[in-house]
Design a protein around this motif. Structure first.
Motif, mmCIF file in Angstrom:
data_model
loop_
_atom_site.group_PDB
_atom_site.id
_atom_site.type_symbol
_atom_site.label_atom_id
_atom_site.label_comp_id
_atom_site.label_asym_id
_atom_site.label_seq_id
_atom_site.Cartn_x
_atom_site.Cartn_y
_atom_site.Cartn_z
ATOM 1 N N LEU A 72 47.322 20.253 26.217
ATOM 2 C CA LEU A 72 46.339 20.067 25.103
ATOM 3 C C LEU A 72 45.430 21.354 25.276
ATOM 4 C CD1 LEU A 72 46.243 18.524 22.552
ATOM 5 C CD2 LEU A 72 44.726 16.868 23.895
ATOM 6 N N TRP A 91 54.021 23.591 22.506
ATOM 7 C CA TRP A 91 53.758 22.509 21.472
ATOM 8 C C TRP A 91 54.620 21.409 21.243
ATOM 9 C CZ3 TRP A 91 49.418 19.901 19.916
ATOM 10 C CH2 TRP A 91 49.463 19.195 18.806
ATOM 11 N N THR A 110 54.577 17.322 22.085
ATOM 12 C CA THR A 110 54.476 16.366 21.223
ATOM 13 C C THR A 110 55.916 15.746 20.855
ATOM 14 O OG1 THR A 110 54.639 17.986 19.308
ATOM 15 C CG2 THR A 110 52.227 17.060 20.019
ATOM 16 N N ARG A 165 49.377 11.346 21.223
ATOM 17 C CA ARG A 165 50.605 12.269 20.595
ATOM 18 C C ARG A 165 50.847 12.130 18.982
ATOM 19 N NH1 ARG A 165 56.219 12.363 19.540
ATOM 20 N NH2 ARG A 165 56.253 9.951 19.243
ATOM 21 N N CYS A 224 47.937 13.824 17.415
ATOM 22 C CA CYS A 224 48.336 15.159 17.296
ATOM 23 C C CYS A 224 49.252 15.749 16.304
ATOM 24 C CB CYS A 224 48.930 15.794 18.750
ATOM 25 S SG CYS A 224 47.516 15.802 19.781
ATOM 26 N N GLU A 243 48.856 18.096 13.251
ATOM 27 C CA GLU A 243 49.987 19.157 13.058
ATOM 28 C C GLU A 243 50.408 19.200 11.482
ATOM 29 O OE1 GLU A 243 54.568 20.569 14.068
ATOM 30 O OE2 GLU A 243 53.625 18.664 14.892
ATOM 31 N N TYR A 255 48.413 23.041 11.299
ATOM 32 C CA TYR A 255 49.196 23.900 12.098
ATOM 33 C C TYR A 255 49.592 25.039 11.274
ATOM 34 C CZ TYR A 255 53.011 25.228 14.976
ATOM 35 O OH TYR A 255 53.876 25.808 16.029
ATOM 36 N N LEU A 278 41.739 18.753 17.828
ATOM 37 C CA LEU A 278 42.505 18.644 19.012
ATOM 38 C C LEU A 278 41.518 18.546 20.047
ATOM 39 C CD1 LEU A 278 45.465 21.228 18.645
ATOM 40 C CD2 LEU A 278 45.620 18.649 18.757
ATOM 41 N N VAL A 289 40.733 14.749 20.553
ATOM 42 C CA VAL A 289 41.664 14.133 21.046
ATOM 43 C C VAL A 289 41.487 14.284 22.417
ATOM 44 C CG1 VAL A 289 44.323 13.986 21.557
ATOM 45 C CG2 VAL A 289 43.221 14.111 19.089
ATOM 46 N N ARG A 290 41.494 15.586 23.006
ATOM 47 C CA ARG A 290 41.163 15.881 24.489
ATOM 48 C C ARG A 290 40.051 14.893 25.034
ATOM 49 N NH1 ARG A 290 37.608 18.904 26.878
ATOM 50 N NH2 ARG A 290 38.200 19.813 28.759
#
Length: 116
Positions: free
Chosen positions: A40, A53, A57, A71, A74, A78, A82, A98, A101-102
């Protein structure tokens, strides 16, 4: 007599191969939280390509429900953010999501470490 020995040896080899195949395990890919975090971070820093990527995922994380939820998040990001262009695979909004999420993953890892 030679035919009987040949048939017996052939049967034994065939049986040994079948037995070996029955007892082999299928290879399993199991991503841990630290690996997911590293991937990530690479995506956020613009150091990952589309293949990385997809590896990050592409596999369900049945062994870790929290990681599986991240996941899936993410994958939702996307769908809308994305771009697939290097170096950054996501729009600015996608990169920010992201990062969130991290941060949740880091917080969860800290919580897990402190409770053990």
């Amino acid at each position: 007599m030679t035919i009987v020995i040949t048939v017996c040896l052939s049967f034994a080899v065939f049986a040994l191969i079948i037995w070996g195949l029955m007892h082999m395990r299928t290879p399993r890919f199991r991503m841990e939280r630290a690996q997911f975090l590293r991937g990530l971070e690479d995506v956020i820093a613009g150091q990952a390509d589309d293949n990385e990527w997809r590896v990050l995922t592409g596999y369900p994380m049945r062994h870790d429900p929290t990681l599986e939820a991240m996941r899936l998040k993410c994958l939702q990001i996307e769908e809308s953010e994305y771009t697939g262009h290097m170096p950054y695979l996501f729009t600015d909004k996608g990169l920010q999501q992201l990062r969130e999420v991290r941060q949740r993953l880091l917080d969860d890892m800290d919580t897990k470490t402190n409770t053990e």
